[in-house]
Design an enzyme around this catalytic site. Structure first.
Site, short mmCIF file in Angstrom:
data_model
loop_
_atom_site.label_atom_id
_atom_site.label_comp_id
_atom_site.label_asym_id
_atom_site.label_seq_id
_atom_site.Cartn_x
_atom_site.Cartn_y
_atom_site.Cartn_z
N LYS A 75 47.07 41.20 50.08
CA LYS A 75 46.78 39.77 50.20
C LYS A 75 46.64 39.37 51.67
CE LYS A 75 48.02 35.50 47.93
NZ LYS A 75 47.93 34.45 48.92
N ASP A 135 42.78 37.58 50.48
CA ASP A 135 42.62 36.13 50.63
C ASP A 135 41.37 35.74 51.41
OD1 ASP A 135 44.87 35.71 49.17
OD2 ASP A 135 45.88 34.44 50.65
#
Ligand code: DC
Length: 681
Positions: A443, A52
């Site tokens: 992530k 991310d």
């Protein structure tokens, strides 16, 4: 990071030690965006390194910000509100914060400065709603088109022309689908609150308020003091300018902490609590309040300023009913903790779960049922009753990091229903948990499983071992390392341990018949396997160990019982979570007699001589195939006839002749045999 197709967690029975949390995702991505928009240079320390944040960093570079990595810190010089690139096509993966924040910022900058941008992501991102944000931005006068389906990314922002925004009336945005819309507007509109106050009005209830609180807190660090009237109306004062705050430190991720808080509550004793560093009472993240929920379920928690210690309080855990609107992400962890209670846990007000990385309500219900729980899934709640009988579950993770992380906690099932003070060896067997696509944790927490294995323990007999024994040049090293790689297990090349002893003996001129001296060298080997290299006394000996004369001496000295005994502890130390594949001569017979799968790999002498010949020639080492064959037959003879640990198949070994098999076919055969021994149906 585990890049395997699946990761099997053996039954786990205790936890203790210290965990260092990765940086907060919410704070990292907000800081990156604000640093990128502001005037001046921001140095961000302890930034989360994850998928991310990577997409956000890439986007900032594309937009013309200067991004410099300096050790653990990232230095960003922002745009100061002026576009450098007036056109860009940005791919933002599956990052909701990046997509919503950049959409708002680029819509505003594009409209006021004549820019044109496209924002897209992975297919799931194109199913996550953004219509409320687009409506609010269009209401301001920003030109935005949907490039796919109405209401969802991909988006086209700006039309290349300069527009005047309507800032005199409040900008209205709905608050009940995602708080990221309000966050996006707050960050973006700081860029245009120049001559007048800019007011944002939230229509309906604002969900996940703590995340907006992080936004307000960080805006203040960048010099913008937003007035908050009851979470319904936010005023950005006229004359606001985002100014780089200099050095900023990212605190540990409170949502990531939830897995370890739960871990402590389930499996850490009061005497040896689990210590979590990077998050404590000073945290500005809303998921700090997960601590209260965990306490309500029975966790014993001590909060320092920047650390937290957790151990078991009440056991079994207490079932709870809780409105989780304030901790939507961490609440998933409560759903798995519910498996360790004796009652019904009801988590309510979590409709937002449906529009996250996956439909989390459906996903959690489905996967909890696989463990044996009975679950009722409502439109905006979930109700969980613990399993009567635990099943060995194969957990589908839906490309959702949080599903993968929270279900790792199901591996403690042997402890469910036990008395509070039962010793690990007295617990029932328990079942393993298979987590599919474990790499999705990247992530937000790339090293999640390594961190878990650093503090969790299993009974040794529950940690699987696969042994691959066989004669020299049978291809067992290649096979064993490929199997280890496919399963995410550790790999022990025990031949390298004997070869390293031989090399050490050659270096000091020890005689091959001096058993005492050789055993002493073996007992003090300074040997490290880094994963890609083998270091002997700090020196890379990976290639040297493969030399024929080293192998020949290894074969001779390995016949000494004292040498074998001295190397035993080192070999056994490889038996660690989550599992081991070991190759050698006596892995299945002597070192790991309890191994779940024992393979005895052979190939005829002609084939093996040919393979060794090819190997040497490819490395530019001259070799003669006939003398190689004679040498390896001699070595077989010696390895098979020595008095201690002779080379022979274990009674329960699977015999595999790979003379006519490709490496892939041999690996497949072993993985298939392994799967048959697993309980996953
Ligand atoms: O597998 P390899 O060729 O790297 O092994 C070198 C020598 O080490 C082999 O000839 C015998 C010895 N060895 C052993 O005795 N026991 C093991 N488990 C592994 C190797």
């Amino acid at each position: 990071m585990f890049s395997t197709r699946f990761l099997d967690l053996p039954p786990l029975v205790s936890a203790s030690g210290t965990v260092r949390l990765p940086g907060s995702k919410s704070i990292s991505n907000r800081l990156l965006l604000l640093a990128g928009l502001s005037e001046g240079t921001t140095t961000i320390h302890a930034l989360l390194a994850s998928d991310d944040t990577q997409v956000m960093l890439d986007a900032l570079r594309t937009l013309g910000c200067s991004v410099v990595l300096e050790g653990e810190a990232v230095r960003i010089t922002g745009l100061g509100g002026r576009l450098v690139a007036v056109q860009a096509d940005l791919f933002l993966g599956n990052s909701g914060t990046s997509t919503r924040s950049l959409s708002a910022a680029l819509a505003v900058l594009g409209a006021t400065q004549g820019g044109r941008f496209t924002i897209r992501g992975v297919p799931r991102m194109h199913e996550r709603p953004i219509g409320d944000l687009v409506d609010a931005l269009r209401g301001l006068g920003c030109p935005i088109d949907y490039a796919g389906n109405d209401g969802f990314p991909p988006l086209r922002l700006g039309d290349g022309a300069v527009h005047t925004l309507r800032l005199d009336a409040p900008i209205r945005v709905r608050g009940n689908v995602s708080s990221q819309f309000a966050t996006g507007l707050l960050q973006a509109l700081c860029l245009v609150a120049i001559e007048q106050d800019v007011v944002i009005e939230v229509v309906g209830e604002l969900i996940s308020k703590p995340y907006v609180e992080i936004t307000l807190n960080l805006l203040a660090r960048f010099g913008v003091a937003v007035r908050n009237d009851g979470w319904a109306r936010f005023t950005i004062p006229a004359g606001s300018r985002l100014r780089a705050p200099g050095d900023v430190h990212v605190e540990g991720d409170a949502s990531s902490a939830s897995y370890f808080i739960a871990l402590g509550a389930i499996a850490a004793s009061r005497e040896a609590p689990l210590r979590i560093e990077g998050m404590g009472a000073q945290s500005i993240q809303g998921d700090l309040r997960f601590v209260e929920a965990a306490q309500a379920m029975g966790a014993h928690v001590v909060l320092g300023d920047r650390w937290t210690e957790v151990s078991r309080g009440r056991w079994p855990l207490q079932a709870i009913t809780l409105d989780c609107n304030h901790i939507p992400d961490a609440a998933m962890t409560l759903a798995v903790m519910a498996l360790y209670t004796t009652g019904t846990t009801r988590l309510t007000n979590i409709a937002s779960w449906r529009v996250k990385e996956t439909d989390r309500l459906k996903a959690m219900a489905t996967e909890l049922r696989k463990c044996g729980a009975s679950v009722c899934e409502g439109a905006d709640f979930i109700e969980i009753n613990p399993p009567l009988a635990w099943q060995a579950a194969v957990i589908h993770t839906y490309d959702d990091h949080r599903v993968a992380m929270c279900f790792s906690l199901a591996a403690f099932n042997a402890m469910a229903g036990s008395q509070p003070d039962t010793a690990p060896h007295a617990l029932p067997h328990g079942v393993p948990v298979r987590v599919l696509d474990p790499h999705c944790v990247a992530k937000t927490f790339p090293d999640y499983f390594e961190t878990l294995f650093g503090v969790a323990s299993a009974r040794l007999q529950d940690i699987p071992v696969i042994t691959v024994d066989g004669p020299t040049a049978s291809g067992k090293g290649t096979l064993a390392s490929a199997v280890a790689k496919a399963l995410g297990y550790h790999f022990l090349d025990s031949g390298a341990v004997y070869r390293a002893t031989a090399l050490a003996a050659m270096r000091v001129g020890a005689r091959a018949d001096d058993e005492q001296h050789l055993a002493q060298l073996a007992g003090h080997l300074d040997l490290h396997f880094t994963g890609t290299a083998i270091l002997l006394s700090g020196q890379d000996v990976t290639e040297t160990l493969r030399l024929e004369e080293v192998g020949a001496l290894a074969s001779r000295i390995s016949a000494w019982p004292l040498v074998r005994a001295a190397l035993r502890t080192l070999q056994v130390s490889f038996h660690r979570l989550p599992g081991l594949v070991a190759d050698g001569r006596d892995m299945g017979t002597v070192i790991f007699p309890g191994a779940r799968l024992k393979v005895f790999l052979t190939a005829n002498a002609a084939t093996r001589a040919e393979r060794r010949h090819k190997q040497l020639i490819s490395k530019g080492i001259p070799a003669n195939i006939d003398s190689l064959r004679a040498e390896l037959e001699l070595r077989d003879e010696r390895d098979q006839t020595r008095a201690v640990s002779p080379l022979k198949p274990a009674a329960d070994a699977m015999l595999l002749d790979n003379s006519a098999l490709t490496i892939e076919a041999s690996v497949d055969a072993v993985l298939k045999a392994w799967e048959q021994r697993r309980p996953f149906g």
